[in-house]
Design a protein around this motif. Structure first.
Motif, PDB file in Angstrom:
ATOM      1  N   LEU A 129       0.835  -1.208   0.000  1.00 40.22           N
ATOM      2  CA  LEU A 129       0.000   0.000   0.000  1.00 40.22           C
ATOM      3  C   LEU A 129       0.870   1.258   0.000  1.00 40.22           C
ATOM      4  CD1 LEU A 129      -2.779  -0.945   2.574  1.00 40.22           C
ATOM      5  CD2 LEU A 129      -2.908  -0.967   0.068  1.00 40.22           C
ATOM      6  N   GLY A 130       2.082   1.120   0.581  1.00 42.06           N
ATOM      7  CA  GLY A 130       3.014   2.242   0.575  1.00 42.06           C
ATOM      8  C   GLY A 130       2.602   3.346   1.528  1.00 42.06           C
ATOM      9  N   VAL A 131       3.380   4.410   1.514  1.00 41.21           N
ATOM     10  CA  VAL A 131       3.130   5.549   2.416  1.00 41.21           C
ATOM     11  C   VAL A 131       3.304   6.858   1.657  1.00 41.21           C
ATOM     12  CG1 VAL A 131       3.923   4.306   4.486  1.00 41.21           C
ATOM     13  CG2 VAL A 131       5.561   5.691   3.172  1.00 41.21           C
ATOM     14  N   ALA A 132       2.813   7.914   2.281  1.00 43.82           N
ATOM     15  CA  ALA A 132       3.029   9.270   1.752  1.00 43.82           C
ATOM     16  C   ALA A 132       4.244   9.873   2.446  1.00 43.82           C
ATOM     17  CB  ALA A 132       1.797  10.123   2.034  1.00 43.82           C
ATOM     18  N   ALA A 133       4.985  10.706   1.719  1.00 45.81           N
ATOM     19  CA  ALA A 133       6.116  11.425   2.317  1.00 45.81           C
ATOM     20  C   ALA A 133       6.063  12.880   1.879  1.00 45.81           C
ATOM     21  CB  ALA A 133       7.439  10.787   1.893  1.00 45.81           C
ATOM     22  N   VAL A 134       6.770  13.706   2.628  1.00 50.88           N
ATOM     23  CA  VAL A 134       6.928  15.118   2.243  1.00 50.88           C
ATOM     24  C   VAL A 134       8.421  15.434   2.277  1.00 50.88           C
ATOM     25  CG1 VAL A 134       4.674  15.967   3.011  1.00 50.88           C
ATOM     26  CG2 VAL A 134       6.547  15.842   4.658  1.00 50.88           C
ATOM     27  N   THR A 135       8.838  16.426   1.513  1.00 57.43           N
ATOM     28  CA  THR A 135      10.225  16.883   1.612  1.00 57.43           C
ATOM     29  C   THR A 135      10.282  18.020   2.630  1.00 57.43           C
ATOM     30  OG1 THR A 135       9.827  18.344  -0.268  1.00 57.43           O
ATOM     31  CG2 THR A 135      10.923  16.261  -0.737  1.00 57.43           C
ATOM     32  N   LEU A 136      11.337  18.022   3.438  1.00 64.00           N
ATOM     33  CA  LEU A 136      11.536  19.094   4.423  1.00 64.00           C
ATOM     34  C   LEU A 136      13.020  19.449   4.476  1.00 64.00           C
ATOM     35  CD1 LEU A 136       9.333  17.943   7.487  1.00 64.00           C
ATOM     36  CD2 LEU A 136       8.847  19.797   5.875  1.00 64.00           C
ATOM     37  N   PRO A 137      13.335  20.699   4.787  1.00 68.98           N
ATOM     38  CA  PRO A 137      14.755  21.070   4.942  1.00 68.98           C
ATOM     39  C   PRO A 137      15.368  20.295   6.106  1.00 68.98           C
ATOM     40  CG  PRO A 137      13.323  23.015   4.934  1.00 68.98           C
ATOM     41  CD  PRO A 137      12.418  21.824   4.998  1.00 68.98           C
ATOM     42  N   ASP A 138      16.569  19.776   5.886  1.00 67.90           N
ATOM     43  CA  ASP A 138      17.255  18.985   6.907  1.00 67.90           C
ATOM     44  C   ASP A 138      17.869  19.935   7.943  1.00 67.90           C
ATOM     45  OD1 ASP A 138      18.566  17.073   8.356  1.00 67.90           O
ATOM     46  OD2 ASP A 138      19.497  16.099   6.629  1.00 67.90           O
ATOM     47  N   THR A 139      17.267  19.948   9.120  1.00 68.52           N
ATOM     48  CA  THR A 139      17.740  20.882  10.159  1.00 68.52           C
ATOM     49  C   THR A 139      18.676  20.193  11.151  1.00 68.52           C
ATOM     50  OG1 THR A 139      15.702  20.375  11.336  1.00 68.52           O
ATOM     51  CG2 THR A 139      15.742  22.426  10.087  1.00 68.52           C
ATOM     52  N   ARG A 140      19.123  18.957  10.820  1.00 67.09           N
ATOM     53  CA  ARG A 140      19.958  18.217  11.774  1.00 67.09           C
ATOM     54  C   ARG A 140      21.420  18.666  11.695  1.00 67.09           C
ATOM     55  NH1 ARG A 140      19.155  12.355   9.960  1.00 67.09           N
ATOM     56  NH2 ARG A 140      19.734  13.404   8.026  1.00 67.09           N
TER      57      ARG A 140
END
Ligand SMILES: Cc1ncc(COP(=O)(O)O)c(C=O)c1O
Length: 287
Positions: A129-140
């Motif tokens: 079924l898979g999943v949804a993802a979003v892109t976010l700035p890497d703040t690590r």
């Protein structure tokens, strides 16, 4: 009664206590591992322990537990007899210091903790079924190759993904996608699988390394190369991998479909190879 390991002792979870002056509690000054066990057999234990050694070296913490001793400790935590899949969590911190000071204490004994917990790997029908993802700035920070317990940035980024209706955030630094908040990243385009190379921007995942190995063994084209953010949106398939989630197809990114918007054929093939590998672990043929 759940039995855990703490500083040389096995004891019930309810009785396990550490000091509030532990540097893990005060500073997040420690490292950890999560290791699945299939049919009572620890998955790629040596690779996990090698990564633990590298994490400990990375934070300049010496621990006198050999791989052999780790195996005994972790194996003792796994329930015996018929059981479902499990995972062990282990954590080592710089221990208790008499005074709260950022610099290392002159003398401190590391705090070593481990526990087992059940894991339920996704069934085939559910996995695809898979999943949804979003892109976010890497703040690590820039030492993401250390598996540090200091996970606040990952926690905030994952929560932001959840708030946006997604299961994972794919983290972008300077226009390049490196990994998820708790997973590695794979992109498939025209039948070629790409995953980012090891480096300080990502954790060298044990699941990721096995996927690379399986692709090599089965002649699937795979390269380790940087992935520009724009390539995520042109991909035929995206996957994320981790020890407890295995290989998960990402079927939508920032609310748009990835490829056809369903789990793809290359994922199907690699997922089947991974499941076959797990069966070999259960049979004691590999680890
Ligand atoms: C930041 C990050 N990247 C990648 C992974 C995947 O690593 P592994 O396959 O060893 O679980 C994890 C696992 O928790 C992680 O936290």
């Amino acid at each position: 009664m759940t039995k855990v390991y703490l500083n040389g002792e096995f004891l019930p979870l309810e009785e396990a206590r550490i000091s509030v002056l532990d540097r893990g509690f005060l500073f997040g000054d420690g490292v950890y591992e999560v290791i699945p066990a299939y049919g009572g057999r620890l998955f790629r234990l040596e690779q996990h322990l090698d990564r633990l050694d590298r994490s400990l070296q990375g934070i300049r913490l010496a621990v006198s537990i050999s791989h052999h001793d780790w195996r005994d400790i972790l194996q003792s935590l796994l329930p015996t007899g018929e059981m479902g899949d499990q995972a062990v969590y282990l954590q080592v911190t710089r221990g208790v210091a008499p005074k709260r000071d950022h610099s290392f204490p002159v003398v401190a004994t590391p705090t070593v903790f481990a526990m087992a917990f059940p894991v339920v790997p996704p069934e085939p029908g559910q996995a695809e079924l898979g999943v949804a993802a979003v892109t976010l700035p890497d703040t690590r920070w820039l030492r993401c190759n250390i598996k540090a317990i200091t996970l606040l940035a990952n926690v905030l980024l994952r929560q932001q993904a959840v708030d946006e209706g997604a299961a994972e955030a794919i983290l972008i630094r300077d226009g390049v996608a490196h990994e998820g908040t708790a997973s590695n990243l794979f992109v498939v385009k025209d039948g070629v699988i790409t995953t980012p190379p090891d480096g300080p921007e990502l954790l060298p995942g044990i699941t990721r390394d096995l996927v690379v190995e399986l692709a090599g063994l089965h002649n699937l084209p795979l390269i380790q190369a940087p992935i520009a953010e724009s390539r995520l949106f042109e991909a035929d398939e995206l996957w994320i991998t981790s020890s407890t989630k295995e290989i998960v197809p990402v079927i939508s990114l920032n609310e748009g479909p990835v490829g056809e918007g369903v789990a793809g054929p290359v994922w199907r093939r690699v997922w089947a190879l991974f499941q076959a590998y797990k069966q070999q672990i259960r049979a004691g043929l590999v680890d």
